[in-house]
Scaffold this motif. Structure first.
Motif, PDB file in Angstrom:
ATOM      1  N   ALA A 134      34.372  16.300   9.824  1.00 43.13           N
ATOM      2  CA  ALA A 134      33.944  17.536   9.249  1.00 43.13           C
ATOM      3  C   ALA A 134      32.789  17.573   8.625  1.00 43.13           C
ATOM      4  CB  ALA A 134      35.156  18.176   8.474  1.00 43.13           C
ATOM      5  N   ILE A 135      32.532  16.654   7.795  1.00 38.86           N
ATOM      6  CA  ILE A 135      31.174  16.608   6.943  1.00 38.86           C
ATOM      7  C   ILE A 135      30.037  16.135   8.010  1.00 38.86           C
ATOM      8  CG2 ILE A 135      30.114  15.078   5.048  1.00 38.86           C
ATOM      9  CD1 ILE A 135      32.899  14.543   3.785  1.00 38.86           C
ATOM     10  N   SER A 136      30.224  15.083   8.923  1.00 40.23           N
ATOM     11  CA  SER A 136      29.256  14.784   9.809  1.00 40.23           C
ATOM     12  C   SER A 136      28.725  16.011  10.555  1.00 40.23           C
ATOM     13  CB  SER A 136      29.570  13.974  10.837  1.00 40.23           C
ATOM     14  OG  SER A 136      29.771  12.583  10.063  1.00 40.23           O
ATOM     15  N   LEU A 137      29.602  16.954  10.787  1.00 45.05           N
ATOM     16  CA  LEU A 137      29.321  18.336  11.603  1.00 45.05           C
ATOM     17  C   LEU A 137      28.223  19.185  10.753  1.00 45.05           C
ATOM     18  CD1 LEU A 137      29.921  20.506  13.698  1.00 45.05           C
ATOM     19  CD2 LEU A 137      31.905  21.429  12.203  1.00 45.05           C
ATOM     20  N   PHE A 138      28.761  19.306   9.369  1.00 44.69           N
ATOM     21  CA  PHE A 138      27.761  20.084   8.584  1.00 44.69           C
ATOM     22  C   PHE A 138      26.409  19.262   8.416  1.00 44.69           C
ATOM     23  CE2 PHE A 138      31.925  22.175   7.166  1.00 44.69           C
ATOM     24  CZ  PHE A 138      31.398  23.591   6.902  1.00 44.69           C
ATOM     25  N   TYR A 139      26.376  18.114   8.176  1.00 46.30           N
ATOM     26  CA  TYR A 139      25.013  17.290   8.123  1.00 46.30           C
ATOM     27  C   TYR A 139      24.208  17.475   9.552  1.00 46.30           C
ATOM     28  CZ  TYR A 139      21.486  13.788   7.467  1.00 46.30           C
ATOM     29  OH  TYR A 139      20.304  13.352   7.419  1.00 46.30           O
ATOM     30  N   GLY A 140      24.952  17.410  10.455  1.00 44.70           N
ATOM     31  CA  GLY A 140      24.299  17.377  11.688  1.00 44.70           C
ATOM     32  C   GLY A 140      23.561  18.811  11.944  1.00 44.70           C
ATOM     33  N   LEU A 141      24.275  19.804  11.635  1.00 43.68           N
ATOM     34  CA  LEU A 141      23.857  21.015  11.933  1.00 43.68           C
ATOM     35  C   LEU A 141      22.604  21.379  10.936  1.00 43.68           C
ATOM     36  CD1 LEU A 141      27.245  23.238  12.308  1.00 43.68           C
ATOM     37  CD2 LEU A 141      25.637  22.509  14.069  1.00 43.68           C
ATOM     38  N   ALA A 142      22.420  21.109   9.744  1.00 41.70           N
ATOM     39  CA  ALA A 142      21.811  21.244   8.770  1.00 41.70           C
ATOM     40  C   ALA A 142      20.483  20.463   9.197  1.00 41.70           C
ATOM     41  CB  ALA A 142      22.001  20.938   7.474  1.00 41.70           C
ATOM     42  N   SER A 147      33.059  24.239  14.243  1.00 39.70           N
ATOM     43  CA  SER A 147      31.649  24.479  14.740  1.00 39.70           C
ATOM     44  C   SER A 147      31.155  25.865  14.466  1.00 39.70           C
ATOM     45  CB  SER A 147      31.379  24.139  16.147  1.00 39.70           C
ATOM     46  OG  SER A 147      31.750  22.621  16.291  1.00 39.70           O
ATOM     47  N   LEU A 148      31.869  27.137  14.740  1.00 43.66           N
ATOM     48  CA  LEU A 148      31.551  28.203  14.460  1.00 43.66           C
ATOM     49  C   LEU A 148      31.225  28.734  13.104  1.00 43.66           C
ATOM     50  CD1 LEU A 148      33.138  30.454  17.204  1.00 43.66           C
ATOM     51  CD2 LEU A 148      31.074  29.712  17.185  1.00 43.66           C
ATOM     52  N   PRO A 149      32.292  28.473  12.077  1.00 47.35           N
ATOM     53  CA  PRO A 149      31.941  29.105  10.709  1.00 47.35           C
ATOM     54  C   PRO A 149      31.063  27.883  10.168  1.00 47.35           C
ATOM     55  CG  PRO A 149      34.248  27.829  11.092  1.00 47.35           C
ATOM     56  CD  PRO A 149      33.611  28.063  12.471  1.00 47.35           C
ATOM     57  N   ALA A 150      31.081  26.815  10.568  1.00 52.20           N
ATOM     58  CA  ALA A 150      29.870  25.736   9.966  1.00 52.20           C
ATOM     59  C   ALA A 150      28.652  26.174  10.117  1.00 52.20           C
ATOM     60  CB  ALA A 150      30.376  24.413  10.396  1.00 52.20           C
ATOM     61  N   GLY A 151      28.376  26.495  11.526  1.00 49.28           N
ATOM     62  CA  GLY A 151      27.094  27.104  11.747  1.00 49.28           C
ATOM     63  C   GLY A 151      26.656  28.387  11.231  1.00 49.28           C
ATOM     64  N   LEU A 196      24.319  17.100  -0.104  1.00 48.16           N
ATOM     65  CA  LEU A 196      25.728  17.028  -0.473  1.00 48.16           C
ATOM     66  C   LEU A 196      26.798  16.310   0.622  1.00 48.16           C
ATOM     67  CD1 LEU A 196      28.199  17.898  -2.417  1.00 48.16           C
ATOM     68  CD2 LEU A 196      28.239  20.308  -1.224  1.00 48.16           C
ATOM     69  N   SER A 197      26.369  16.683   1.883  1.00 44.52           N
ATOM     70  CA  SER A 197      27.039  16.200   3.137  1.00 44.52           C
ATOM     71  C   SER A 197      26.692  14.564   2.883  1.00 44.52           C
ATOM     72  CB  SER A 197      26.638  16.688   4.323  1.00 44.52           C
ATOM     73  OG  SER A 197      26.923  17.960   4.367  1.00 44.52           O
ATOM     74  N   THR A 198      25.715  14.056   2.639  1.00 45.28           N
ATOM     75  CA  THR A 198      25.304  12.744   2.707  1.00 45.28           C
ATOM     76  C   THR A 198      26.277  12.052   1.521  1.00 45.28           C
ATOM     77  OG1 THR A 198      23.293  12.984   3.651  1.00 45.28           O
ATOM     78  CG2 THR A 198      23.540  10.919   2.500  1.00 45.28           C
ATOM     79  N   PHE A 199      26.181  12.513   0.521  1.00 44.25           N
ATOM     80  CA  PHE A 199      26.964  12.182  -0.761  1.00 44.25           C
ATOM     81  C   PHE A 199      28.487  12.048  -0.475  1.00 44.25           C
ATOM     82  CE2 PHE A 199      29.456  12.724  -4.606  1.00 44.25           C
ATOM     83  CZ  PHE A 199      28.932  11.342  -5.324  1.00 44.25           C
ATOM     84  N   CYS A 200      28.907  12.987   0.215  1.00 43.67           N
ATOM     85  CA  CYS A 200      30.477  13.174   0.382  1.00 43.67           C
ATOM     86  C   CYS A 200      30.940  12.218   1.556  1.00 43.67           C
ATOM     87  CB  CYS A 200      30.858  14.331   1.221  1.00 43.67           C
ATOM     88  SG  CYS A 200      30.947  15.663  -0.164  1.00 43.67           S
ATOM     89  N   LEU A 254      27.904  29.134   8.051  1.00 38.83           N
ATOM     90  CA  LEU A 254      27.498  28.804   6.909  1.00 38.83           C
ATOM     91  C   LEU A 254      26.424  28.046   6.351  1.00 38.83           C
ATOM     92  CD1 LEU A 254      31.367  27.542   5.790  1.00 38.83           C
ATOM     93  CD2 LEU A 254      30.048  29.564   5.232  1.00 38.83           C
ATOM     94  N   VAL A 255      25.770  27.221   7.376  1.00 34.83           N
ATOM     95  CA  VAL A 255      24.574  26.285   7.490  1.00 34.83           C
ATOM     96  C   VAL A 255      23.321  27.190   7.386  1.00 34.83           C
ATOM     97  CG1 VAL A 255      23.156  24.581   8.565  1.00 34.83           C
ATOM     98  CG2 VAL A 255      25.407  24.113   8.008  1.00 34.83           C
ATOM     99  N   ASP A 256      23.665  28.387   8.134  1.00 29.78           N
ATOM    100  CA  ASP A 256      22.570  29.247   8.171  1.00 29.78           C
ATOM    101  C   ASP A 256      22.387  30.328   6.899  1.00 29.78           C
ATOM    102  OD1 ASP A 256      21.324  28.768  10.513  1.00 29.78           O
ATOM    103  OD2 ASP A 256      22.789  30.252  11.574  1.00 29.78           O
TER     104      ASP A 256
END
Length: 412
Positions: free
Chosen positions: A124-132, A69-73, A87-91, A75-77
């Motif tokens: 993992a991919i849902s985490l990135f998509y959700g944050l974005a 969660s910390l690095p993903a947040g 990209l997350s949706t495709f993955c 990176l999303v910023d």
């Protein structure tokens, strides 16, 4: 004399093209995801005949929220939000589509290992998509309309909790591969929706970048300076734990009282009805009730209804209490999330949301294990009493806190 300037009212959400594309795409995708979430444990149990194996798959899907969660947040910023979402949706589509392939092309231990790897990847991919996606929502929707937008997202959650299990069960009964094919097709629809959105979904990206740990620290520093947001994170984490406990307690009561599975399904469905009612109440009440007071009222409902779990055993009353708690939780979640999205600076949305998810899932991971042990060794009534004590404590602290009592929803 200069003429008086009248500020232009924001366009209705139903006429906001980018918001509608985002919301409608997410609605279809969420329904597909609910089918996978329902069918995946059944698939694992069918292959292994072990509930522990199904539980491990669930844990692996939640593990990225604690680890990443910390690095993903941060990176999303850093990254373009729209690109992250695409990209997350495709993955996600590829991962879900690979479940039938894993069943058709492999067998035995290798098949199970592949399914576990897919479960971790989905988390993992849902985490990135959700944050974005949450950060993008604050860009396509004006602050004054955030409560309505968040409430409509809550409607998606409530609707999927009603329709998803039934649809997933129907598709799984036809063939065990069909829920995952449906989910992959729903991701394809979301992909097309995102490609049609014109908004960049964020301010211009920063040209100056620091070490990833320094950017995480920047989010931590901002959070520590915000008393209301800190309190919201702590209250929300505990309340979400009680919602998890609510489902486990009802399941325990159902087993002890030998209540038929059909009635148990109706009790759970009552929670979805409560979610929908809570979401519907939020937009009109937000204009009439101060933020801190609304949050306090929601917690009072928790305090009043929660101890009833220790005494009631009939399905009708269980469904009523479950629905009432779900209504209060939906009301609380919409107010809290709307406030957080409106207050957090655009450049910090990913990091602050990542911090929130780290706290939330850490509490849920540790708390769920403690809840299971408490129910098994102490029983329903002591477990209800322990959690009730915590609800009373956070409610009292909220009303004693001046900054929480006086908190108001920020304007444009």
């Amino acid at each position: 004399m200069n003429p008086k300037v009248i500020p232009q009212q924001p366009v209705s959400l139903w006429r906001n093209r980018d918001y509608l594309l985002l919301w409608l795409g997410q609605t279809v995708s969420s329904l597909g995801t609910s089918c996978t979430q329902f069918a995946f444990p059944l698939l694992i149990m069918g292959l292994t005949h072990s509930i522990a194996a199904a539980g491990l798959a669930y844990s692996l899907e939640q593990l990225p929220y604690v680890l990443l969660s910390l690095p993903a947040g941060a990176l999303v910023d850093r990254w373009p939000r729209k690109r992250v979402m695409l990209l997350s949706t495709f993955c996600l589509m590829v991962c879900v589509a690979s479940i039938p392939l894993a069943l058709l092309l492999t067998s035995g231990a290798l098949q199970l290992l592949l399914l576990y790897a897919i479960a971790f990847a989905l988390g993992a991919i849902s985490l990135f998509y959700g944050l974005a996606e949450l950060a993008a929502l604050t860009w396509v929707v004006p602050k004054s309309q955030l409560p309505t937008a968040v409430a409509q997202n809550e409607v998606i959650v409530g609707s999927c909790s009603l329709i998803g299990p039934a649809l997933g069960s129907l598709l799984f009964s036809i063939t065990r591969l069909l829920p995952f094919v449906t989910d992959a097709l729903s991701s394809l629809i979301l992909l097309g929706s995102l490609l049609s959105i014109r908004s960049p979904m964020q301010d211009e990206l920063r040209t100056e970048r620091h070490h990833l740990l320094l950017e995480v620290r920047e989010g931590l520093t901002w959070l520590w300076s915000q008393k209301v947001i800190r309190s919201i994170f702590l209250i929300s984490s505990y309340v979400n734990l009680t919602i998890t406990a609510s489902a486990l307690i009802v399941l325990d009561i159902v087993q002890q009282q030998h209540i038929p599975s059909v009635l148990y399904g109706l009790i759970v469905a009552a929670g979805g009805v409560g979610n929908l009612l809570g979401a519907a109440l939020c937009p009109p009440l937000r204009r009439r009730i101060r933020f801190g007071l609304a949050l306090g009222c929601a917690l009072i409902v928790f305090v009043v209804l929660w101890p009833l779990y220790g005494f009631i055993t009939t399905p009708l009353l269980l469904g009523a209490v479950f629905a009432g708690i779900a209504l209060a939780d939906s009301f609380r979640a919409v107010f809290m999330d709307s406030y957080r999205y409106a207050v957090v600076p655009d450049a910090l949305q990913g990091r602050v949301s990542g911090l929130y998810r780290l706290i939330l899932f850490s509490v849920l991971t540790l708390g769920s294990s403690a809840l299971g042990m408490s129910l098994e060794h102490l029983g329903v009534l002591p477990t209800v009493g322990i959690l009730w004590s915590g609800l009373i404590l956070i409610t009292v602290l909220l009303f004693l806190s001046r900054h929480m009592r006086q908190a108001t929803f920020p304007q444009e």
